[in-house]
Design a protein around this motif. Structure first.
Motif, PDB file in Angstrom:
ATOM      1  N   TYR A 313       0.846  -1.200   0.000  1.00 37.84           N
ATOM      2  CA  TYR A 313       0.000   0.000   0.000  1.00 37.84           C
ATOM      3  C   TYR A 313       0.878   1.245   0.000  1.00 37.84           C
ATOM      4  N   LYS A 314       0.233   2.362  -0.347  1.00 41.09           N
ATOM      5  CA  LYS A 314       0.946   3.632  -0.345  1.00 41.09           C
ATOM      6  C   LYS A 314       0.581   4.381   0.928  1.00 41.09           C
ATOM      7  N   LEU A 315       1.599   4.809   1.647  1.00 44.48           N
ATOM      8  CA  LEU A 315       1.363   5.503   2.915  1.00 44.48           C
ATOM      9  C   LEU A 315       0.594   6.805   2.685  1.00 44.48           C
ATOM     10  N   ARG A 343       9.532  13.433   6.194  1.00 43.84           N
ATOM     11  CA  ARG A 343       9.705  13.323   4.731  1.00 43.84           C
ATOM     12  C   ARG A 343      10.379  12.022   4.306  1.00 43.84           C
ATOM     13  N   SER A 344      11.213  11.458   5.180  1.00 45.21           N
ATOM     14  CA  SER A 344      12.039  10.323   4.744  1.00 45.21           C
ATOM     15  C   SER A 344      11.327   8.972   4.858  1.00 45.21           C
ATOM     16  N   ILE A 345      10.096   8.961   5.370  1.00 45.00           N
ATOM     17  CA  ILE A 345       9.418   7.660   5.530  1.00 45.00           C
ATOM     18  C   ILE A 345       9.160   7.055   4.153  1.00 45.00           C
ATOM     19  N   PRO A 346       9.426   5.742   3.987  1.00 45.90           N
ATOM     20  CA  PRO A 346       9.168   5.129   2.686  1.00 45.90           C
ATOM     21  C   PRO A 346       7.683   5.209   2.323  1.00 45.90           C
ATOM     22  N   GLU A 347       7.429   5.504   1.070  1.00 44.36           N
ATOM     23  CA  GLU A 347       6.049   5.671   0.597  1.00 44.36           C
ATOM     24  C   GLU A 347       5.375   4.316   0.381  1.00 44.36           C
ATOM     25  N   ASN A 348       6.153   3.340  -0.108  1.00 41.67           N
ATOM     26  CA  ASN A 348       5.552   2.049  -0.460  1.00 41.67           C
ATOM     27  C   ASN A 348       5.824   1.025   0.646  1.00 41.67           C
ATOM     28  N   VAL A 470      12.436   2.061  -1.070  1.00 41.58           N
ATOM     29  CA  VAL A 470      12.871   3.102  -0.130  1.00 41.58           C
ATOM     30  C   VAL A 470      12.473   4.514  -0.565  1.00 41.58           C
ATOM     31  N   THR A 471      11.777   4.617  -1.703  1.00 38.04           N
ATOM     32  CA  THR A 471      11.337   5.939  -2.163  1.00 38.04           C
ATOM     33  C   THR A 471      10.625   6.665  -1.025  1.00 38.04           C
TER      34      THR A 471
END
Ligand code: ADP
Length: 638
Positions: A313-315, A343-348, A470-471
């Protein structure tokens, strides 16, 4: 442990008594042996000769014959002294022959009187039960009478055994008794321990467990009864409001009808009232629905039916959904609402986003519910873990009523609502946080609370998630406004992202939808709700009817009820899909069901439904669902 102690103590007691009794028996056996020897010695002597023995006979053949017979016993048996005695008066006894070689008593010398000696003088063999001491040492003596040919006591043969010999015999027997009883004790303890381990302990544990279960069952029963009483009140309150409001709507409608051609102001006033009462009916209905949902979710979790379904899922989608859900509620109450995301939390990420949304939605909902002025702020941070997972930490901070420190431990206990006198106007079951805690437990997550009474609270939730890429999520606030996209393929299955709502009312006159439900009112409600969309609506009141209609007609969308007699919704779905060349074999089919407990969505999606909606439906979600599946060319926004 208690059983083992009882076993040990009783074994030791039993063995001690046995050893004591064995010692008494050993004494008697030694005395008996002494008597046997005395009897044997007496038996070897001629009574008629013994009777006539006088001092002047010493050294004669008669004397020697007697002497030799008794000497056999002196020389071959472990006794100390052997001698013959004669009674000469009451309690008066003398030696007639003493076989001691060192210091023999002479004829006529007096013999120490004992009860046993006197008994033998009366014709019954006897033994001294207590030792006596004299110049020759300490002895036990056994006395046996010798009878003459006419049956009278002719004399007494005495055998002396040293007290040391007696004690040695006794100790030897006692030692061997101790060894044998000790062995029996150890063996019986071993057998007892094995029995206790294999039979008694499991039995006692089983009994204890039964008792514990009984107590638990009783207290659970009590909690359930209390809960039912509470729920009865919680459920009746909105029903009461709904029925009351409905009554008022009917009255106002009558008033409006009566004045429609007369006093228009009154008619208009009635219509305004109807509008406001209807809004109250909706509010009470929503409240009722939330209560029922909580109860169902809770009972499902209590039954152990909580499954965690992880998927990518996408955060940002999750957070946007929460933002949409809470922002308006907060604004309605005049509260500031803000989401801050590192900002640095992974999106996926990879995890059970449905449960996470339920958890966070609950905490955010409470924050808004229990805050009258100020703000509700959510911050999202994260930390990579040593095991490769990512610890997502969400803190929801409010400036609300706060929680007294003594009430904090009650927060996650079922059916507990705090400050009832203050909160009685706020709807709730006291189940939300219990459900939240159970969901977190199942996901390996944690929840903690810090609160200052009348100042506000901060709920911190941590959930380990897997990282897909890690995006980083980047600037969440900026993306918030710009990136609502539909049909994002991989991530769409979780349907976290709310479908876009059309700005203008939906119109789709060329579209055709089939609604399947065995309850007529439900069909009427749905058809009327969608009337203004001008979509062509068909209805079917059974699974079989829906299969037949779907085979003949091409529908852009089918809404399928689940629980229907004869053919359930899932079966109808499979039949429609399996109809070769059926006009609607490939049409999207959405499960529209009152089965709305935790896990229901996943269950129906796994069955093959294109999507899932829980009853009761509201127009907004219905429109979103239609927009999601209707071909774009058929949608005309009026
Ligand atoms: P409810 O349905 O009553 O909201 P919950 O289990 O969600 O049930 O919460 C239990 C109780 O905890 C609430 O009744 C309320 O008294 C207290 N509570 C929960 N969240 C907050 C909060 N943010 N601020 C103050 N009190 C809260």
């Amino acid at each position: 442990m208690m059983v083992e102690c009882i076993l040990l103590i009783s074994s030791i007691l039993f063995c001690s008594v046995s050893v004591y009794r064995a010692r008494i028996n050993t004494r008697q056996a030694i005395w008996q042996r002494m008597l046997d020897i005395a009897n044997c010695a007496a038996g070897s002597v001629n009574g008629d000769i013994l009777k006539t023995l006088k001092e002047e006979d010493v050294g004669t053949d008669k004397y020697k014959d007697l002497y030799d017979r008794l000497a056999v016993f002196r020389d071959n048996v472990e006794l100390e002294y052997v001698y013959s005695i004669k009674k000469i008066g009451d309690k008066d006894y003398i030696f007639t022959m003493d076989l001691d070689q060192v210091d023999p008593a002479s004829y006529g010398e007096s013999v120490k009187f004992t009860e046993a000696l006197d008994k033998a003088g009366s014709g019954a063999a006897a033994v001294d039960e207590v030792p006596y001491k004299d110049a020759w040492g300490e002895f036990y003596s056994a006395y046996s009478p010798v009878f003459d040919s006419s049956g009278n006591v002719a004399g007494i043969i005495a055998v002396d055994f040293s007290a040391d010999w007696f004690d040695a015999q006794l100790s030897e027997q006692t030692r061997s008794n101790l060894i044998s009883h000790g062995t029996i004790l150890i063996l019986s303890l071993l057998v007892g321990a094995v029995l206790s381990l294999l039979i008694v302990r499991p039995f006692v544990l089983y009994q204890g467990k039964l008792l514990e279960e009984k107590v638990l069952a009783e207290s659970a029963n009590h909690a359930k009864s209390e809960f039912l009483a509470n729920m009865s009140h919680e459920i009746r309150t909105p029903i009461n409001a709904m029925l009351g409001m409905n009554e008022m709507i009917i009255n106002e409608d009558k008033r409006a009808q009566e004045n429609i051609d007369g006093d228009v102001t009154i008619a208009r006033d009635s219509l305004d009232n109807i509008n406001s009462y209807a809004a109250n009916v909706k509010k009470a209905g929503d409240n009722l629905l939330a209560i029922v949902s909580d109860i169902l979710d809770f009972s499902k979790i209590e039954d152990g039916n909580l499954e965690i379904t992880e998927a990518p899922y996408k955060l940002s989608s999750l957070l946007r959904g929460l933002n949409d859900m809470i922002r308006f509620k907060a604004q309605d109450k005049g509260l500031d609402f803000d989401i801050n995301v590192e900002r640095s939390i992974p999106e996926n990420l990879y995890g059970d986003v449905v449960r996470i949304r339920q958890v966070l939605g609950n905490i955010l909902g409470n924050a808004v519910k229990y805050t009258e002025k100020g703000s509700v702020k959510m911050s999202v941070t994260g930390d990579p873990q040593d095991d490769g997972r990512y610890m997502l930490t969400v803190v929801v901070r409010d400036t609300g009523i706060g929680i007294r420190s003594e009430d904090l431990p009650k927060l996650f206990t079922g059916f507990e609502r705090l400050e009832m006198e203050k909160n009685s106007t706020l709807e709730g079951t006291g189940l939300g946080l219990v459900i939240t805690k159970r969901l977190l437990d199942a996901m390996d997550g944690t929840i903690s609370v810090e609160s200052e009474y009348q100042k506000g609270s901060a709920f911190t939730v941590s959930i380990p998630q897997k990282i897909l890429s890690v995006t980083p999520i980047g600037d969440f606030k900026a993306s918030d406004e710009s990136t609502i996209k539909r049909n994002e393929g991989l991530y769409e299955s979780q349907t976290v992202e709310p479908a876009p709502v059309a700005n203008k009312p939906l119109r789709a006159p060329s579209a055709r939808i089939l609604v399947v439900d065995d309850t007529k009112t439900n069909l009427v409600v749905l058809v009327h709700l969608l009337k203004k969309t001008m979509i062509r609506m068909d209805t079917a009141s059974s699974g079989a009817e829906s299969v037949a209609k779907a085979a003949d007609t091409k529908y852009d969308l089918i809404f399928m009820d689940q629980r229907m007699p004869e053919m359930e919704g899932s079966e109808a779905l499979h039949k429609i899909r399996a109809t070769q060349g059926g006009a609607s074999s490939d049409s999207p089919i959405v499960c529209l069901t009152a089965d709305a407990v935790i896990g229901a969505r996943e269950h129906y999606l796994a069955e093959g439904f294109s999507d899932y909606m829980a009853k009761p439906v509201d127009y907004e979600s219905l429109e979103k669902m239609i927009l999601k599946f209707l071909p774009a060319e058929k949608i005309e926004s009026a």
